[in-house]
Design a protein around this motif. Structure first.
Motif, PDB file in Angstrom:
ATOM      1  N   VAL A   1      22.823  37.701  88.816  1.00  0.00           N
ATOM      2  CA  VAL A   1      22.112  38.866  89.357  1.00  0.00           C
ATOM      3  C   VAL A   1      22.467  40.128  88.592  1.00  0.00           C
ATOM      4  O   VAL A   1      21.592  40.894  88.169  1.00  0.00           O
ATOM      5  CB  VAL A   1      22.422  39.046  90.862  1.00  0.00           C
ATOM      6  N   THR A   2      23.765  40.381  88.385  1.00  0.00           N
ATOM      7  CA  THR A   2      24.204  41.637  87.764  1.00  0.00           C
ATOM      8  C   THR A   2      24.544  41.497  86.287  1.00  0.00           C
ATOM      9  O   THR A   2      24.717  42.504  85.595  1.00  0.00           O
ATOM     10  CB  THR A   2      25.450  42.168  88.496  1.00  0.00           C
ATOM     11  N   ARG A   3      24.634  40.257  85.796  1.00  0.00           N
ATOM     12  CA  ARG A   3      25.052  39.971  84.416  1.00  0.00           C
ATOM     13  C   ARG A   3      26.489  40.436  84.142  1.00  0.00           C
ATOM     14  O   ARG A   3      26.900  40.566  83.002  1.00  0.00           O
ATOM     15  CB  ARG A   3      24.105  40.617  83.388  1.00  0.00           C
ATOM     16  N   LEU A   4      27.251  40.650  85.198  1.00  0.00           N
ATOM     17  CA  LEU A   4      28.657  41.034  85.039  1.00  0.00           C
ATOM     18  C   LEU A   4      29.537  39.784  84.991  1.00  0.00           C
ATOM     19  O   LEU A   4      29.168  38.734  85.528  1.00  0.00           O
ATOM     20  CB  LEU A   4      29.097  41.908  86.225  1.00  0.00           C
TER      21      LEU A   4
ATOM     22  N   THR B   1      36.928  49.971  81.299  1.00  0.00           N
ATOM     23  CA  THR B   1      37.283  49.095  82.430  1.00  0.00           C
ATOM     24  C   THR B   1      36.231  48.010  82.628  1.00  0.00           C
ATOM     25  O   THR B   1      35.027  48.280  82.566  1.00  0.00           O
ATOM     26  CB  THR B   1      37.416  49.923  83.722  1.00  0.00           C
ATOM     27  N   ILE B   2      36.689  46.794  82.878  1.00  0.00           N
ATOM     28  CA  ILE B   2      35.780  45.673  83.144  1.00  0.00           C
ATOM     29  C   ILE B   2      35.567  45.552  84.652  1.00  0.00           C
ATOM     30  O   ILE B   2      36.533  45.483  85.421  1.00  0.00           O
ATOM     31  CB  ILE B   2      36.343  44.349  82.590  1.00  0.00           C
ATOM     32  N   LEU B   3      34.321  45.522  85.054  1.00  0.00           N
ATOM     33  CA  LEU B   3      33.960  45.319  86.460  1.00  0.00           C
ATOM     34  C   LEU B   3      33.539  43.868  86.636  1.00  0.00           C
ATOM     35  O   LEU B   3      32.654  43.380  85.933  1.00  0.00           O
ATOM     36  CB  LEU B   3      32.812  46.256  86.849  1.00  0.00           C
ATOM     37  N   TYR B   4      34.178  43.171  87.572  1.00  0.00           N
ATOM     38  CA  TYR B   4      33.882  41.757  87.821  1.00  0.00           C
ATOM     39  C   TYR B   4      33.100  41.630  89.131  1.00  0.00           C
ATOM     40  O   TYR B   4      33.432  42.271  90.131  1.00  0.00           O
ATOM     41  CB  TYR B   4      35.171  40.941  87.948  1.00  0.00           C
ATOM     42  N   HIS B   5      32.077  40.793  89.115  1.00  0.00           N
ATOM     43  CA  HIS B   5      31.280  40.521  90.309  1.00  0.00           C
ATOM     44  C   HIS B   5      31.764  39.175  90.859  1.00  0.00           C
ATOM     45  O   HIS B   5      31.368  38.118  90.386  1.00  0.00           O
ATOM     46  CB  HIS B   5      29.798  40.460  89.937  1.00  0.00           C
ATOM     47  N   VAL B   6      32.624  39.220  91.897  1.00  0.00           N
ATOM     48  CA  VAL B   6      33.359  38.019  92.295  1.00  0.00           C
ATOM     49  C   VAL B   6      32.757  37.277  93.485  1.00  0.00           C
ATOM     50  O   VAL B   6      33.163  36.153  93.794  1.00  0.00           O
ATOM     51  CB  VAL B   6      34.832  38.368  92.585  1.00  0.00           C
ATOM     52  N   SER B   7      31.815  37.889  94.197  1.00  0.00           N
ATOM     53  CA  SER B   7      31.055  37.187  95.235  1.00  0.00           C
ATOM     54  C   SER B   7      29.764  37.968  95.429  1.00  0.00           C
ATOM     55  O   SER B   7      29.546  38.992  94.775  1.00  0.00           O
ATOM     56  CB  SER B   7      31.845  37.089  96.542  1.00  0.00           C
ATOM     57  N   VAL B   8      28.904  37.513  96.334  1.00  0.00           N
ATOM     58  CA  VAL B   8      27.592  38.154  96.480  1.00  0.00           C
ATOM     59  C   VAL B   8      27.719  39.658  96.663  1.00  0.00           C
ATOM     60  O   VAL B   8      27.011  40.445  96.032  1.00  0.00           O
ATOM     61  CB  VAL B   8      26.827  37.536  97.666  1.00  0.00           C
TER      62      VAL B   8
END
Length: 452
Positions: free
Chosen positions: A26-29, A93-100
Motif C-alpha cells: 500500500v505505502t511502498r515502505l 530516517t527510515i519509516l517502516y510500515h509494520v502493520s495495517v
C-alpha cells in the motif's frame, strides 16, 4: 541477444521476490520483515536509540472508516498518514510500515528517558484531522516509545512498542513509554481468555456460590443469586469482575453463560429435592440477550433440569437494552410470558432516568449497593433511596436492595417497604452444600430476624 541462463533467472526471481516481500504494497515502505532485518544495527548503535511506534487509529475506528468509505479510501487514508509522518521525520530516517495501521521509526536520542522532539511533533500533527480525498478524518493516533534493548529482540520490541502506543490513547499528551505493569495486565487478560475454555471443560476450576435473597418483611429466604467463581490452577482465585468483562468482548461469553445456566439450574433441582423450594437468579450479559434464541435456550435448560420457569430469575443490567434494545426487549418479554422472573440489576449505576424505567421489561428492580451501603446509622442520608423505592413500586416493580451490611440498613429498608434484600449482614455468597446447611438450620430456627 544472449539468453539469461535458467539458473540465473531463477536466482534473480528469488532475489526480486525476497525484496518485494520486504515492502508494504500500500505505502511502498519497508515492512515488518525489513525492520527485523535492521534491528541488530539499532541495538548495536553507539548512541542510545528510541523506537517510536505510531498507530493511525484503533481497530474499531478504522473498521468504521472501512465500512463507511470502502477499501480504496481506507488505503488512501493509510497512505495519507504515511506521507504526513514522513514529512515530520529527519530526511535520513527510515519509516517502516509494520502493520495495517502501524508505523515505526528508530531514532538516536541523547536522553532515553525523555520524549524525543519528533514524537511530540507527531502527536501534535495528528491531533486534528487529516484530509483524505477532500474528506476530513480524525485519526485517533497513538504514539508509543521504547528504548532499544538488544535483549528484548526485534519481535518482542515491536509488540512492546505497540502496547505503549495503545496506552498512549489514555494519556493527555498522546504519547506513552512502554509500561511493564500495563503490559503485564494485557498479557494476564490474554492468558485468562486463553485458559477459560479449559476451565469450562474442567471439573474443578469454575464453580457457583449462592447468595441468599431475603424477604425483608417476613425474614424468609425465597431465592439465591448464582455467582460465578474461578480457581485457576496457577493464578489462584480470579474475580468474576476481572474475567467476565473479558469474556464479554469475545465469543466465550456464550458458552460461559450456558455453563452457569446448566449448573445453576441443576443445583436448584437439588435444592428443591432437599425440601427447599426457591428461585435461583442467573446473570445474563448484554451480549447474551442480543443473540437470537437465547430465550429458547434458557427455557430448554430449565425444562431439562426439571424446573418450572418460576424457579428461575434472569438478571440483566441497564446496558443490556442499549446493546440491542429491540431483540433484548423481545426476549425478556418472552421469558416473562413463560413464567421466568426478570430482574434489572444494579439499578442506579447506569442509564437510569424516569422515562426509561417506566418501560423496563422486568418484574424486579435491584437497587445498586452504592445507595444502600451508606446506611450505617440513624440519620444517614436515604433521600434518593426512599424515592427510588417509591417510584419503582409505583411502576409495579418488586424492589430488592443489594449490599445490606448493617442491622440499621436492614431495618430501615424494611420500614421503607422494600420487599427483598441481600448482603453480608444476612449471608455471604457460599457454595451449594453450605447453602443447604444454612437453609436447613434456618428451617428449624424459623425466619430470619435482626436477632438471629
Amino acid at each position: 541477444m544472449t539468453a539469461v541462463p535458467t539458473a540465473t533467472r531463477a536466482r534473480l526471481n528469488a532475489e526480486f521476490l525476497a525484496q518485494l516481500g520486504r515492502y508494504d504494497h500500500v505505502t511502498r515502505l519497508p515492512n515488518r520483515l525489513h525492520f527485523i532485518d535492521h534491528f541488530d544495527s539499532f541495538a548495536q548503535a553507539e548512541r542510545p536509540t528510541m523506537l517510536v511506534l505510531i498507530t493511525l487509529a484503533d481497530a474499531k475506528h478504522y473498521n468504521e472508516i472501512l465500512r463507511a468509505l470502502g477499501m480504496a479510501f481506507s488505503e488512501d487514508f493509510v497512505r495519507a498518514g504515511a506521507d504526513l509522518l514522513a514529512g515530520l521525520l529527519p530526511s535520513e530516517t527510515i519509516l517502516y510500515h509494520v502493520s495495517v495501521l502501524s508505523f515505526i521509526v528508530a531514532l538516536p536520542v541523547d536522553d532515553p528517558d525523555a520524549f524525543p522532539a519528533v514524537a511530540t511533533h507527531i502527536a501534535a500533527a495528528f491531533a486534528g484531522v487529516i484530509e483524505v480525498n477532500a474528506i476530513p478524518i480524525k485519526t485517533q493516533v497513538g504514539v508509543g516509545l521504547l528504548p532499544v534493548d538488544a535483549r528484548r529482540g526485534a519481535a518482542e520490541s515491536l509488540r512492546a512498542a505497540l502496547v505503549a502506543a495503545q496506552d498512549s490513547r489514555n494519556d493527555p499528551s498522546g504519547i506513552a513509554f512502554y509500561n511493564h505493569k500495563s503490559d503485564a495486565a494485557h498479557l494476564r487478560a490474554f492468558r485468562l481468555l486463553a485458559d477459560l475454555p479449559a476451565a469450562m471443560a474442567s471439573s474443578d476450576q469454575l464453580s457457583l456460590h449462592y447468595q441468599p435473597r431475603i424477604d425483608l418483611q417476613t425474614g424468609r429466604c425465597g431465592g439465591a443469586e448464582a455467582l460465578l467463581r474461578w480457581n485457576h490452577p496457577l493464578l489462584g482465585t480470579i474475580s468474576p469482575a476481572e474475567f467476565v468483562p473479558l469474556a464479554e468482548q469475545t465469543a466465550l461469553i456464550t458458552p460461559l453463560t450456558h455453563w452457569v445456566m446448566d449448573h445453576a439450574m441443576g443445583q436448584n433441582r437439588r435444592f428443591l429435592d432437599a425440601g427447599h423450594p426457591m428461585r435461583v437468579s442467573i446473570n445474563a450479559s448484554p451480549v447474551n440477550l442480543s443473540e437470537e434464541g437465547f430465550d429458547d435456550a434458557l427455557l430448554r435448560n430449565c425444562s431439562q433440569a426439571g424446573l418450572s420457569p418460576h424457579h428461575v430469575e434472569l438478571e440483566f443490567t441497564e446496558g443490556t437494552l442499549a446493546t440491542n434494545s429491540k431483540r433484548a426487549v423481545q426476549q425478556l418479554g418472552n421469558l416473562r410470558s413463560a413464567g421466568v422472573d426478570v430482574a434489572l440489576d444494579d439499578f442506579g449505576s447506569g442509564y437510569s432516568n424516569l422515562s426509561y424505567i417506566a418501560h423496563i421489561p422486568a418484574d424486579v428492580l435491584k437497587i445498586d449497593q452504592s445507595f444502600v451501603r451508606p446506611l450505617q446509622a440513624a440519620g444517614d442520608d436515604d433521600f434518593l433511596l426512599c424515592h427510588i423505592i417509591s417510584i419503582a413500586q409505583g411502576l409495579g416493580f418488586r424492589v430488592c436492595a443489594e449490599g445490606i451490611e448493617t442491622a440499621h440498613a436492614y431495618a430501615r429498608l424494611r420500614d421503607l417497604g422494600c420487599e427483598e434484600g441481600q448482603g453480608y449482614f444476612m449471608a455471604r455468597p457460599m457454595p451449594a452444600d453450605r447453602l443447604l446447611d444454612w437453609l436447613d438450620a434456618r428451617g428449624t430456627a424459623g425466619p430470619y430476624s435482626l436477632h438471629n
